[in-house]
Design a protein around this motif. Structure first.
Motif, PDB file in Angstrom:
ATOM      1  N   PHE A   1      33.108  -2.303 -29.630  1.00  0.00           N
ATOM      2  CA  PHE A   1      32.385  -3.173 -30.548  1.00  0.00           C
ATOM      3  C   PHE A   1      31.322  -3.891 -29.727  1.00  0.00           C
ATOM      4  CE2 PHE A   1      35.568  -4.421 -34.179  1.00  0.00           C
ATOM      5  CZ  PHE A   1      35.552  -3.116 -34.627  1.00  0.00           C
ATOM      6  N   VAL A   2      30.095  -3.931 -30.239  1.00  0.00           N
ATOM      7  CA  VAL A   2      29.058  -4.754 -29.625  1.00  0.00           C
ATOM      8  C   VAL A   2      28.696  -5.815 -30.651  1.00  0.00           C
ATOM      9  CG1 VAL A   2      26.890  -4.752 -28.349  1.00  0.00           C
ATOM     10  CG2 VAL A   2      28.218  -2.631 -28.525  1.00  0.00           C
ATOM     11  N   LEU A   3      29.094  -7.048 -30.377  1.00  0.00           N
ATOM     12  CA  LEU A   3      28.950  -8.142 -31.341  1.00  0.00           C
ATOM     13  C   LEU A   3      27.774  -9.036 -30.963  1.00  0.00           C
ATOM     14  CD1 LEU A   3      32.674  -9.196 -31.901  1.00  0.00           C
ATOM     15  CD2 LEU A   3      31.310  -7.530 -33.167  1.00  0.00           C
ATOM     16  N   PHE A   4      26.978  -9.382 -31.950  1.00  0.00           N
ATOM     17  CA  PHE A   4      25.768 -10.176 -31.736  1.00  0.00           C
ATOM     18  C   PHE A   4      25.831 -11.460 -32.556  1.00  0.00           C
ATOM     19  CE2 PHE A   4      24.762  -5.823 -30.808  1.00  0.00           C
ATOM     20  CZ  PHE A   4      23.937  -5.885 -29.696  1.00  0.00           C
ATOM     21  N   THR A   5      25.110 -12.461 -32.063  1.00  0.00           N
ATOM     22  CA  THR A   5      25.039 -13.733 -32.786  1.00  0.00           C
ATOM     23  C   THR A   5      23.876 -13.763 -33.762  1.00  0.00           C
ATOM     24  OG1 THR A   5      23.755 -14.682 -30.969  1.00  0.00           O
ATOM     25  CG2 THR A   5      26.140 -15.003 -30.909  1.00  0.00           C
ATOM     26  N   SER A   6      23.011 -12.726 -33.717  1.00  0.00           N
ATOM     27  CA  SER A   6      21.897 -12.670 -34.671  1.00  0.00           C
ATOM     28  C   SER A   6      21.640 -11.221 -35.058  1.00  0.00           C
ATOM     29  CB  SER A   6      20.623 -13.276 -34.079  1.00  0.00           C
ATOM     30  OG  SER A   6      20.028 -12.401 -33.133  1.00  0.00           O
ATOM     31  N   LEU A   7      21.190 -11.040 -36.287  1.00  0.00           N
ATOM     32  CA  LEU A   7      20.855  -9.695 -36.757  1.00  0.00           C
ATOM     33  C   LEU A   7      19.651  -9.145 -36.003  1.00  0.00           C
ATOM     34  CD1 LEU A   7      21.320 -10.181 -40.606  1.00  0.00           C
ATOM     35  CD2 LEU A   7      22.740  -8.789 -39.097  1.00  0.00           C
ATOM     36  N   ARG A   8      18.724 -10.018 -35.608  1.00  0.00           N
ATOM     37  CA  ARG A   8      17.530  -9.550 -34.903  1.00  0.00           C
ATOM     38  C   ARG A   8      17.917  -8.895 -33.575  1.00  0.00           C
ATOM     39  NH1 ARG A   8      14.804 -13.925 -35.071  1.00  0.00           N
ATOM     40  NH2 ARG A   8      13.393 -13.400 -36.779  1.00  0.00           N
ATOM     41  N   ASN A   9      18.783  -9.557 -32.802  1.00  0.00           N
ATOM     42  CA  ASN A   9      19.235  -8.972 -31.538  1.00  0.00           C
ATOM     43  C   ASN A   9      20.026  -7.694 -31.767  1.00  0.00           C
ATOM     44  OD1 ASN A   9      17.989 -10.827 -29.940  1.00  0.00           O
ATOM     45  ND2 ASN A   9      19.868 -11.780 -29.170  1.00  0.00           N
ATOM     46  N   MET A  10      20.852  -7.677 -32.823  1.00  0.00           N
ATOM     47  CA  MET A  10      21.629  -6.477 -33.128  1.00  0.00           C
ATOM     48  C   MET A  10      20.709  -5.288 -33.384  1.00  0.00           C
ATOM     49  SD  MET A  10      24.168  -5.658 -36.350  1.00  0.00           S
ATOM     50  CE  MET A  10      22.785  -5.130 -37.396  1.00  0.00           C
ATOM     51  N   GLU A  11      19.702  -5.499 -34.218  1.00  0.00           N
ATOM     52  CA  GLU A  11      18.790  -4.413 -34.562  1.00  0.00           C
ATOM     53  C   GLU A  11      18.028  -3.922 -33.335  1.00  0.00           C
ATOM     54  OE1 GLU A  11      18.674  -2.815 -37.256  1.00  0.00           O
ATOM     55  OE2 GLU A  11      19.693  -4.120 -38.694  1.00  0.00           O
ATOM     56  N   ARG A  12      17.548  -4.843 -32.505  1.00  0.00           N
ATOM     57  CA  ARG A  12      16.777  -4.462 -31.329  1.00  0.00           C
ATOM     58  C   ARG A  12      17.641  -3.685 -30.336  1.00  0.00           C
ATOM     59  NH1 ARG A  12      12.484  -2.468 -29.200  1.00  0.00           N
ATOM     60  NH2 ARG A  12      11.824  -3.352 -27.197  1.00  0.00           N
ATOM     61  N   ALA A  13      18.862  -4.150 -30.074  1.00  0.00           N
ATOM     62  CA  ALA A  13      19.746  -3.451 -29.138  1.00  0.00           C
ATOM     63  C   ALA A  13      20.131  -2.080 -29.670  1.00  0.00           C
ATOM     64  CB  ALA A  13      20.989  -4.295 -28.870  1.00  0.00           C
ATOM     65  N   TYR A  14      20.377  -2.002 -30.963  1.00  0.00           N
ATOM     66  CA  TYR A  14      20.711  -0.718 -31.582  1.00  0.00           C
ATOM     67  C   TYR A  14      19.579   0.285 -31.388  1.00  0.00           C
ATOM     68  CZ  TYR A  14      21.547   2.648 -35.378  1.00  0.00           C
ATOM     69  OH  TYR A  14      21.722   3.797 -36.110  1.00  0.00           O
ATOM     70  N   GLU A  15      18.345  -0.125 -31.642  1.00  0.00           N
ATOM     71  CA  GLU A  15      17.209   0.778 -31.500  1.00  0.00           C
ATOM     72  C   GLU A  15      17.019   1.212 -30.048  1.00  0.00           C
ATOM     73  OE1 GLU A  15      15.549   2.199 -33.835  1.00  0.00           O
ATOM     74  OE2 GLU A  15      16.566   1.100 -35.447  1.00  0.00           O
ATOM     75  N   LEU A  16      17.299   0.324 -29.098  1.00  0.00           N
ATOM     76  CA  LEU A  16      17.107   0.636 -27.689  1.00  0.00           C
ATOM     77  C   LEU A  16      18.185   1.554 -27.120  1.00  0.00           C
ATOM     78  CD1 LEU A  16      16.052  -2.899 -26.389  1.00  0.00           C
ATOM     79  CD2 LEU A  16      14.597  -0.855 -26.435  1.00  0.00           C
ATOM     80  N   THR A  17      19.348   1.597 -27.745  1.00  0.00           N
ATOM     81  CA  THR A  17      20.481   2.311 -27.142  1.00  0.00           C
ATOM     82  C   THR A  17      20.992   3.507 -27.931  1.00  0.00           C
ATOM     83  OG1 THR A  17      22.054   0.810 -28.223  1.00  0.00           O
ATOM     84  CG2 THR A  17      21.304   0.196 -26.016  1.00  0.00           C
ATOM     85  N   LYS A  18      20.680   3.598 -29.222  1.00  0.00           N
ATOM     86  CA  LYS A  18      21.351   4.602 -30.053  1.00  0.00           C
ATOM     87  C   LYS A  18      21.140   6.026 -29.557  1.00  0.00           C
ATOM     88  CE  LYS A  18      17.580   4.919 -33.456  1.00  0.00           C
ATOM     89  NZ  LYS A  18      17.225   4.841 -34.894  1.00  0.00           N
ATOM     90  N   ALA A  19      19.961   6.342 -29.023  1.00  0.00           N
ATOM     91  CA  ALA A  19      19.698   7.704 -28.555  1.00  0.00           C
ATOM     92  C   ALA A  19      20.308   7.972 -27.186  1.00  0.00           C
ATOM     93  CB  ALA A  19      18.185   7.949 -28.512  1.00  0.00           C
ATOM     94  N   ARG A  20      20.733   6.913 -26.506  1.00  0.00           N
ATOM     95  CA  ARG A  20      21.264   7.071 -25.147  1.00  0.00           C
ATOM     96  C   ARG A  20      22.788   7.077 -25.100  1.00  0.00           C
ATOM     97  NH1 ARG A  20      18.744   2.643 -21.431  1.00  0.00           N
ATOM     98  NH2 ARG A  20      19.777   3.969 -19.871  1.00  0.00           N
ATOM     99  N   LEU A  21      23.411   6.745 -26.197  1.00  0.00           N
ATOM    100  CA  LEU A  21      24.873   6.679 -26.224  1.00  0.00           C
ATOM    101  C   LEU A  21      25.437   8.003 -26.737  1.00  0.00           C
ATOM    102  CD1 LEU A  21      25.239   3.082 -27.698  1.00  0.00           C
ATOM    103  CD2 LEU A  21      25.808   3.778 -25.367  1.00  0.00           C
TER     104      LEU A  21
END
Length: 654
Positions: free
Chosen positions: A490-510
Motif C-alpha cells: 500500500f502506498v498511502l498519501f495525505t493528498s490526492l495531488r501527491n497520489m496522482e503525481r506519484a502514480y504517474e511517475l511510477t506506474k510504468a516502472r513497477l
C-alpha cells in the motif's frame, strides 16, 4: 425484546479460560486482553457510566463489547465507522455468539434510507426512466427484475457502480421521504426495517446513520429519528465519530439538492392535472436560478483549481447576493403554490423549499461564530456548507443528556498516552473542564509481537515534504522499496495531488499490478490486490478500516506525516478557536490529531499474529524535528532499519 440470557452469566464465564467461547471453538486461544476489556465494558453497563477503551489490533475487542452488551438486558446501539465492520459484526460475530455459544437475542442491521429502494419514488421513476449514460441505462431491466422480487430493498443486493447516478431518484433521504404520509408507507422497505429494529436487542449501525438519527431528533423533524429508542451506545472506531458528526450537525445546499427538488416537483403531479403547467413552470424557475448561482459560485468563491474546500467569506458571498435572492424567490413561489395542496408530495415540497430557503440565508450571512462556512466542488457538484467548529456541545445535548451508558473504543484513542485530547473533542468535559459524566479509561495493548513482526524504515536522505522535488524523490524511493518487498504494498498519501503525481511517475516502472484509488470501487480494488502481487496507490479512505491479513500486504509506504491541512476551512477554524482560548493549537490539536492518524495508517499492516511486514515513512521530519518523538513514541515497537540494505536483510530473514 427477545433477550433471554441467563442473568447469572458474566463475561468471565463466556470469554474467560475454559469458558463458553473456548468450548465452542477448540482452536481458540484465550486472550487476557480481551477479557480485561470485557470486564471494563461490563462494569460500564452495570454502573451506567462512560468508558474510553483503547484496544490494540488483535485483542478481540468486538466480542469484548458484544458479550457484556447482550448480557446487560438493555437495547444497545453498536455504531461503527465503516460498513465493512458493520457487516462483520452482524454476519460473523453475532452468529458465533448465537449459534456457537447459545446466546439468545435478536439483532438488527440498519443502514441509511439512501441504501434502500423507495417504492414510491421507484414507481414515479418508471414513468420516465432517464439515465446519465448508456451503460447505466443497460442496468435498468436488471433493476426492475430485482425490485419485483427483493425482500429487503437493499441496493447491496445489486452490483451497481458506487456512483450510479440514477440511484438517488430510486431511493429517499430524510429530506425527500414522505414518512407516514406516503401511500406506500406500510409496504416500505425502510418501514419494515425500522419495525424489525423495534423488536431487536442489538442495533448494528454505522456512524453516519447514528449521527443522522441524533440530528433528526435534535431538529424535531416529523417527531422521530431513524432509530428506535435505545438505552446504551457502543461506538467502535470512535476516533471517526467527530468527522461524521461535523457533517450532520450543520447544513448544506448544493446544485444537486436544488435540481432534485425541481425534478421532484415536476413528478409530483400527473400531466393531466390542471395545476401541472404552473408547477412545472415554478420548478423550471428554481432550476434556472440555481444553475446561475452554481455556475457563478466556483469562480466567485475561489473554487477553481482548488483540491479541497475553501472558506466562505462575507465579501465573496455578497457578490452572489443577487443569484441567492433569485433562488430564494423561486423557492418561496414554489413553496407557496404547493402549500394549499393536500397531496403529501406537494406538502413535502413546501417543507423542503422552506428548509432550503432558511439554510441559504444562514450560509449567506456567514455570521455564526461557532460554525465554519466553506464551499467545495466534487465532480459535477458544488456544495455550500456550514458545520459546527466543535461537535462537543452537540454531543452533550443530543446524546449524553439522553443516554447514561456510552462505550467509546478504537485501536487509536490515546495521544501521548493520554485520553484528554479525544475526551475533549467528544465533549466529555464541559467548558470549565469538568467531566459531564463518570468516565473511565482503559488501554489494552495488542498481543502482536511488533518487534518481531514489523520493521520501521525512516529514510532521511529525501527532501523535506514541502521542498521542490519531494514527490519525484519519493517516487524513486517507492520503486526501490517495492523491489525489496516484491510489490505487495500500500502506498498511502495525505493528498490526492501527491497520489496522482506519484502514480504517474511510477506506474510504468513497477512490474506488478498497479492499482489506484478511485479507478474502481474500494472492495473491488481490495479483491484485486489480494489476488496478485500488487501496489495500491491510495489516500484518505484507505488509511483506516481496511483489513488485508496475510502476505498480500507486506509493505506500507506513507508519503508524509498526516497533519491535517491548515488550509482546510474546518481545521483552520478549530485552530483559531483553540488559539482564541490562549492555548497552543499545535500541541493541543494538530499534533495529537496527526499522531492518531499515523497510528491508524500503521495499523493497516499487521492484522494477525502470523503477519510480517514493514512500514516506510518518507517524511524526514519524524527524525529531524523535535515533535517527531511524539510520533515515534505513539507507534508500536517495530524493528528500526536505517537503509534499504537493512530493510532487504530484514525481509530475507523472514
Amino acid at each position: 425484546m427477545a433477550l433471554s440470557l441467563v442473568r447469572t452469566s458474566n463475561v468471565d464465564a463466556l470469554l474467560g479460560p475454559g469458558g463458553a467461547l473456548q468450548a465452542a471453538l477448540p482452536a481458540y486461544e484465550h486472550r487476557p486482553e480481551q477479557l480485561q476489556m470485557a470486564r471494563a465494558v461490563e462494569r460500564a453497563f452495570s454502573d451506567r457510566s462512560y468508558l474510553l477503551a483503547e484496544a490494540g489490533t488483535g485483542t478481540g475487542k468486538t466480542l469484548a463489547y458484544l458479550v457484556p452488551a447482550l448480557l446487560s438486558g438493555r437495547r444497545v446501539v453498536v455504531s461503527t465507522a465503516t460498513k465493512t465492520l458493520q457487516e462483520q459484526i452482524f454476519f460473523k460475530d453475532l452468529p458465533l455468539l448465537k449459534e456457537q455459544m447459545g446466546l439468545e437475542f435478536e439483532a438488527a442491521y440498519l443502514k441509511g434510507r439512501g441504501n434502500y429502494l423507495c417504492l414510491h419514488r421507484y414507481n414515479s421513476f418508471t414513468k420516465d426512466p432517464t439515465f446519465g449514460t448508456r451503460e447505466e441505462a443497460r442496468q435498468w431491466p436488471h433493476i426492475q427484475s430485482w425490485a419485483a422480487r427483493t425482500e429487503t430493498g437493499d441496493r447491496a443486493e445489486l452490483e451497481l457502480p458506487e456512483n450510479f447516478s440514477a440511484w438517488p431518484r430510486l431511493s429517499s433521504s430524510a429530506e425527500t421521504c414522505l414518512g407516514s404520509q406516503c401511500p406506500l408507507y406500510e409496504q416500505c422497505h425502510v418501514t419494515r426495517m425500522r419495525r424489525e429494529a423495534e423488536q431487536a436487542d442489538l442495533l448494528v449501525v454505522n456512524h453516519h446513520l447514528f449521527v443522522a438519527d441524533l440530528s433528526l431528533r435534535g431538529a424535531g423533524r416529523r417527531g422521530e429519528g431513524v432509530l428506535p429508542l435505545y438505552e446504551a451506545v457502543i461506538l467502535d472506531e470512535a476516533h471517526a465519530l467527530e468527522d461524521a458528526a461535523s457533517g450532520y450537525f450543520g447544513c448544506g445546499v448544493s446544485n444537486h439538492r436544488l435540481e432534485e427538488l425541481a425534478r421532484d416537483a415536476v413528478a409530483a403531479l400527473p400531466e393531466t392535472d390542471a395545476r401541472f403547467p404552473t408547477l412545472r413552470a415554478l420548478a423550471a424557475r428554481v432550476r434556472t436560478h440555481a444553475e446561475v448561482l452554481f455556475t457563478q459560485a466556483p469562480r466567485v468563491l475561489g473554487l477553481l483549481g482548488s483540491e479541497g474546500g475553501v472558506a466562505l467569506k462575507p465579501d465573496r458571498m455578497a457578490l452572489l447576493g443577487g443569484p441567492l435572492e433569485q433562488v430564494r424567490h423561486g423557492l418561496a413561489a414554489l413553496g407557496a403554490f404547493a402549500s394549499s395542496a393536500r397531496e403529501p408530495e406537494l406538502a413535502a415540497l413546501t417543507r423542503r423549499a422552506a428548509e432550503l430557503t432558511e439554510e441559504l440565508s444562514f450560509l449567506e450571512k456567514v455570521e455564526s461564530a461557532d460554525h465554519v462556512y466553506w464551499a467545495e466542488a466534487r465532480g459535477r457538484g458544488v456544495f455550500l456548507r456550514a458545520s459546527p467548529i466543535d461537535v462537543a456541545r452537540e454531543l452533550r445535548v443530543r446524546l449524553y443528556d439522553a443516554v447514561d451508558t456510552v462505550v467509546f473504543t478504537s485501536a487509536t484513542l490515546a495521544a501521548g498516552g493520554r485520553f484528554d485530547f479525544f475526551a475533549k473533542r467528544m465533549g466529555l468535559y464541559d467548558e470549565d473542564g469538568a467531566p459531564v459524566a463518570e468516565v473511565r479509561t482503559l488501554a489494552v495493548p495488542s498481543p502482536f509481537d511488533y518487534a518481531q513482526q514489523s520493521a520501521l524504515y525512516l529514510p532521511t536522505h529525501l527532501p523535506d515534504p514541502a521542498a521542490p522535488g519531494f514527490i519525484e524523490a519519493a517516487a524513486e524511493e517507492i520503486v526501490q522499496l517495492c523491489e525489496v518487498s516484491g510489490g505487495r504494498a500500500f502506498v498511502l498519501f495525505t493528498s490526492l495531488r501527491n497520489m496522482e503525481r506519484a502514480y504517474e511517475l511510477t506506474k510504468a516502472r513497477l512490474p506488478y499490478q498497479v492499482l489506484r484509488q478511485g479507478d474502481r470501487p474500494k472492495q473491488q480494488l481490495l479483491e484485486s490486490f489480494r489476488e496478485l502481487p500488487s501496489v495500491l496507490f491510495a489516500a484518505h479512505s484507505f488509511w483506516e478500516g481496511v483489513d488485508v491479513p496475510g502476505d498480500a500486504l507486506s509493505l506500507l509506504i506513507i508519503d508524509r506525516l498526516p497533519f491535517a491541512s491548515p488550509g482546510d476551512p474546518l481545521v483552520a477554524a478549530r485552530i483559531r478557536q483553540i488559539e482564541a482560548r490562549g492555548e497552543g493549537a499545535f500541541e493541543q490539536y494538530q499534533l495529537p490529531q496527526a499522531t492518531l492518524a499515523l497510528r491508524q495508517g500503521f495499523g493497516r499492516l499487521i492484522r494477525t499474529q502470523s503477519d510480517r511486514g514493514a512500514v516506510a515513512l518518507l517524511d524526514r521530519r519524524i527524525v529531524t524535528k523535535p515533535y517527531g518523538r511524539a510520533f515515534l513514541e505513539s507507534l508500536p515497537d517495530a524493528h528500526r532499519v536505517r537503509d534499504l540494505d537493512g530493510l532487504r536483510d530484514w525481509f530475507s530473514e523472514g
